[in-house]
Design a protein around this motif. Structure first.
Motif, mmCIF file in Angstrom:
data_model
loop_
_atom_site.group_PDB
_atom_site.id
_atom_site.type_symbol
_atom_site.label_atom_id
_atom_site.label_comp_id
_atom_site.label_asym_id
_atom_site.label_seq_id
_atom_site.Cartn_x
_atom_site.Cartn_y
_atom_site.Cartn_z
ATOM 1 N N SER B 123 44.508 11.727 34.293
ATOM 2 C CA SER B 123 44.057 10.336 34.232
ATOM 3 C C SER B 123 42.589 10.297 33.838
ATOM 4 N N CYS B 124 42.135 9.099 33.512
ATOM 5 C CA CYS B 124 40.734 8.895 33.145
ATOM 6 C C CYS B 124 39.816 9.248 34.299
ATOM 7 N N ARG B 125 40.254 8.957 35.511
ATOM 8 C CA ARG B 125 39.465 9.245 36.714
ATOM 9 C C ARG B 125 39.156 10.738 36.811
ATOM 10 N N VAL B 126 40.176 11.552 36.580
ATOM 11 C CA VAL B 126 39.997 13.006 36.656
ATOM 12 C C VAL B 126 39.032 13.461 35.562
ATOM 13 N N ARG B 127 39.145 12.820 34.409
ATOM 14 C CA ARG B 127 38.250 13.184 33.311
ATOM 15 C C ARG B 127 36.792 12.944 33.681
ATOM 16 N N ILE B 128 36.517 11.776 34.251
ATOM 17 C CA ILE B 128 35.131 11.434 34.580
ATOM 18 C C ILE B 128 34.592 12.375 35.662
ATOM 19 N N VAL B 129 35.388 12.594 36.712
ATOM 20 C CA VAL B 129 34.946 13.496 37.793
ATOM 21 C C VAL B 129 34.745 14.915 37.246
ATOM 22 N N GLY B 130 35.712 15.352 36.444
ATOM 23 C CA GLY B 130 35.598 16.683 35.841
ATOM 24 C C GLY B 130 34.381 16.793 34.946
ATOM 25 N N GLY B 131 34.116 15.736 34.192
ATOM 26 C CA GLY B 131 32.960 15.721 33.303
ATOM 27 C C GLY B 131 31.650 15.786 34.069
ATOM 28 N N VAL B 132 31.565 15.032 35.158
ATOM 29 C CA VAL B 132 30.344 15.038 35.966
ATOM 30 C C VAL B 132 30.101 16.435 36.559
ATOM 31 N N LEU B 133 31.145 17.027 37.123
ATOM 32 C CA LEU B 133 31.015 18.358 37.714
ATOM 33 C C LEU B 133 30.610 19.377 36.667
ATOM 34 N N LEU B 134 31.254 19.293 35.521
ATOM 35 C CA LEU B 134 30.991 20.245 34.453
ATOM 36 C C LEU B 134 29.557 20.131 33.961
ATOM 37 N N ALA B 135 29.131 18.903 33.677
ATOM 38 C CA ALA B 135 27.770 18.718 33.175
ATOM 39 C C ALA B 135 26.744 19.134 34.222
ATOM 40 N N PHE B 136 26.970 18.742 35.484
ATOM 41 C CA PHE B 136 26.047 19.076 36.571
ATOM 42 C C PHE B 136 25.897 20.594 36.704
ATOM 43 N N SER B 372 25.929 18.193 26.397
ATOM 44 C CA SER B 372 25.623 16.828 25.940
ATOM 45 C C SER B 372 26.885 16.134 25.446
ATOM 46 N N SER B 373 27.770 16.877 24.813
ATOM 47 C CA SER B 373 29.005 16.247 24.340
ATOM 48 C C SER B 373 29.916 15.893 25.510
ATOM 49 N N VAL B 374 29.858 16.661 26.570
ATOM 50 C CA VAL B 374 30.623 16.322 27.783
ATOM 51 C C VAL B 374 30.096 15.007 28.365
ATOM 52 N N ILE B 375 28.779 14.867 28.431
ATOM 53 C CA ILE B 375 28.208 13.637 28.988
ATOM 54 C C ILE B 375 28.600 12.435 28.132
ATOM 55 N N ASP B 378 32.932 12.472 27.847
ATOM 56 C CA ASP B 378 33.740 12.526 29.069
ATOM 57 C C ASP B 378 33.196 11.727 30.240
ATOM 58 N N ILE B 379 31.980 11.201 30.094
ATOM 59 C CA ILE B 379 31.447 10.375 31.175
ATOM 60 C C ILE B 379 31.132 8.972 30.637
ATOM 61 N N VAL B 380 30.218 8.916 29.666
ATOM 62 C CA VAL B 380 29.762 7.600 29.188
ATOM 63 C C VAL B 380 30.870 6.820 28.490
ATOM 64 N N VAL B 381 31.533 7.442 27.519
ATOM 65 C CA VAL B 381 32.563 6.717 26.757
ATOM 66 C C VAL B 381 33.713 6.236 27.647
ATOM 67 N N PRO B 382 34.270 7.082 28.533
ATOM 68 C CA PRO B 382 35.324 6.572 29.412
ATOM 69 C C PRO B 382 34.856 5.440 30.317
ATOM 70 N N LEU B 383 33.600 5.535 30.808
ATOM 71 C CA LEU B 383 33.080 4.474 31.673
ATOM 72 C C LEU B 383 32.939 3.158 30.900
ATOM 73 N N MET B 384 32.741 3.279 29.576
ATOM 74 C CA MET B 384 32.628 2.071 28.757
ATOM 75 C C MET B 384 33.978 1.630 28.221
#
Lengths: 63, 532
Positions: B123-136, B372-375, B378-384
């Motif tokens: 799901s999109c939720r998993v993508r965003i959480v995964g993206g945040v963890l990965l980028a962090f 940067s591509s993850v951010i 996988d974070i900004v675009v899904p949130l928008m």
């Protein structure tokens, strides 16, 4: 076989294979670069001309 | 110490060679900008990277200067026993190439990043959480690359170790990397990696032959045997710094994860022109992945032999192995560059230094692009909600690259590193890769894996923090012996790593079975625009 002998053989073997591979990558990698840039040029042309069909690329990268 | 460290063969000619090489790299970045049309081109080079170019760029990225420095340190301290890491890395990469484990399904899914796969599968939720963890985790992980790599350059060139040279080296290299990465994206990365591979591979072979010629083939083994005993050859010998748990943990971390899960390596898979090309690329890269560990380790071993047994290195011996109980030696990280500076003649030294600087830069450009591509993706675009034009995505990625660059410069300038820098990197990387490994394996190969289960698996990665020394002491995992004052660990970092992976598997399986996905939750598509 002792550990010392094992690492001696392993090191020489790996270095020999690496040397051969380096030659292959140098020569064949240059060929791949030509194909990459040619393909990107085609993509850019297709994007610039909407009436021109974008070349279809199959699973092995052939048009 | 300054006098000992300033003795190097690095001269004016070598500086010229380095300058020319760096200018070529920047020129490539400026030249290929014309080919960047969308995110697939910017991040994935249009998925037109052939097998052999893929091998060059995969090796170029993963043979970073930091890898060289730490593997040399492993060889310096662990001798030939450290070679087991190289064998593990090569065998695992070969296994991935032969089976397509994880990477082939990712390529078939035609995603650009791992979190994008999370959305397709869960799901999109998993993508965003995964993206945040990965980028962090990823940005933290690379936080010390700049500092450590710059130490190599200071060491090999004989620049003043106690002046401002280190800072200026860091700033200069970072600016150059940012220029060609922001402009050309993955195309720049691929082309500069190729040039680096060609120069580095032949340079490494020549330098290795010179080291063996100088020290003597048999003498290298003899000195290690005399100085380290069985521990210098057998990774599971009594008293070895490695041991069975360490070897087991490395099979997962340095082996499978390093080749099939670590994003910068997987990015090559996602840029391959076809699945067939991808597998061939991995099979051939198994040799490079072995060499990237084994060669620096061998040089570290040669540095050890040089420093401990050659009369011309007597001044260095007293610095690295000071006499007297409790005396602390110089940072072992400097052993390799100082040794190379004394061993290699001018011109050869310049070429090797240029290639190593290129290795340093190619790692930075790949990692900057990846995080940067993850951010962006996988974070900004899904949130928008997926509503972002191609141009905006590319520009945002470029801005994020610069911001990350600013962070690592700050971190490198102000973070006071200790001998635990390697632990720091293992823990920061592990926060991401322990959970990601589990989520990818179960997501790809187990139909019942669910979004909730994936979340449990991802968050389990935070338990890797217990591998960090201060956390171990606070939590009681490490305690001080009252009699001797020695710190004793109940669980080693390797054991914690293995436990975290096992726990992540268990949590994801239980979470998936207890909270299965409903059909309406699966695969929301937020990736409109900018990809093909």
């Amino acid at each position: 076989m002792t550990w010392m002998l094992f690492w001696k053989i392993m090191f020489v073997l790996v270095m020999a294979v690496f040397a051969v591979m380096s030659i292959l990558v140098t020569v064949l990698g240059a060929r791949d670069i030509r194909r990459l840039l040619s393909g990107l040029k085609d993509d850019a042309s297709a994007d610039a001309d909407p009436s021109r069909p974008r070349p279809e690329v199959d699973g092995d990268g052939r048009e | 110490m300054a006098k000992a460290f300033s003795q190097t063969n690095f001269g004016v000619v070598d500086w010229v060679i380095v300058a020319i090489y760096l200018l070529i790299s920047v020129a490539i970045g400026l030249w290929v900008k014309r080919y960047v049309s969308d995110m697939a081109t910017y991040i994935g080079a249009g998925r037109r990277v052939g097998t052999w170019l893929g091998v060059a760029t995969m090796t170029g990225t993963e043979l970073g200067l930091v890898t060289v420095m730490y593997m040399a340190q492993k060889g310096f301290s662990g001798g030939f026993a450290a070679f087991h890491l190289a064998l593990i890395a090569g065998a695992a990469t070969l296994f991935v190439g032969l089976t397509g484990f994880i990477v082939a399904p990712l390529r078939r899914a035609r995603v650009l990043t791992i979190p994008e796969y999370y959305e397709k599968r869960f799901s999109c939720r998993v993508r965003i959480v995964g993206g945040v963890l990965l980028a962090f985790a990823g940005i933290l992980n690379m936080g010390l690359f700049l500092q450590v790599g710059s130490k190599f350059i200071v060491g090999i060139t004989g620049l003043p170790i106690d002046g401002s040279a280190l800072k200026w080296v860091m700033v200069t290299l970072l600016v150059l990397v940012l220029i060609y990465t922001t402009l050309g994206g993955m195309i720049s990365v691929v082309l500069t990696d190729y040039v680096q591979y060609v120069v580095l591979s032949f340079g490494l072979i020549i330098a290795t032959c010179m080291a063996v010629g100088k020290l003597g083939w048999e003498k290298i083994f003899t000195v290690v045997a005399e100085g380290m005993g069985d521990k210098g050859f057998n990774p599971v010998a009594e008293g070895s710094e490695f041991g069975p748990f360490y070897v087991g943990w490395m099979i997962i971390a340095a082996g499978l994860i390093g080749s099939a899960v670590w994003p910068t390596a997987v990015a090559r898979a996602l840029a391959a022109e076809s699945e067939k090309s991808l597998r061939r690329q991995y099979m051939w890269s198994s040799v490079s992945f072995t060499v990237r560990f084994m060669l620096p380790m061998f040089w570290g071993i040669c540095a050890y032999v040089f420093i401990t047994s050659m009369t011309e290195a007597a001044d260095l011996k007293s610095l690295f192995f000071p006499a007297g109980e409790g005396a602390e030696g110089v940072d072992e990280l400097y052993a390799l560059p100082v040794f190379m500076g004394r061993l290699l003649p001018g011109v050869v030294l310049g070429i090797i230094a240029a290639a190593m600087i290129a290795a340093f830069m190619s790692t930075h450009d790949s990692y900057l692009l990846c995080w940067s591509s993850v951010i962006t993706q996988d974070i900004v675009v899904p949130l928008m909600g997926g509503e972002m034009s191609t141009r905006a995505r590319v520009n945002l990625t470029r801005v994020v690259i610069v911001l990350i660059g600013g962070f690592i410069l700050y971190w490198g300038l102000f973070y006071k590193g200790t001998q635990d820098i390697w632990d720091y990197m293992a823990v920061s990387g592990g926060i991401f890769f322990t959970g990601a490994f589990v989520v990818l394996v179960l997501g790809i190969y187990w139909k019942k894996a669910s979004s909730t289960g994936a979340m449990f698996g991802l968050f389990a990665g935070f338990l890797m923090l217990f591998g960090l020394d201060p956390v171990q002491r606070i939590s009681g995992l490490k305690f001080q012996d009252a009699a001797t004052g020695e710190w004793i660990e109940r669980l080693s970092s390797a054991q914690i790593g293995l436990l975290v992976v096992a726990l992540a598997f268990a949590l994801m399986i239980v979470g998936s079975l207890v909270f299965p996905d409903r059909d309406c939750e699966k695969g929301s598509h937020t990736n409109r625009g900018g990809t093909r």
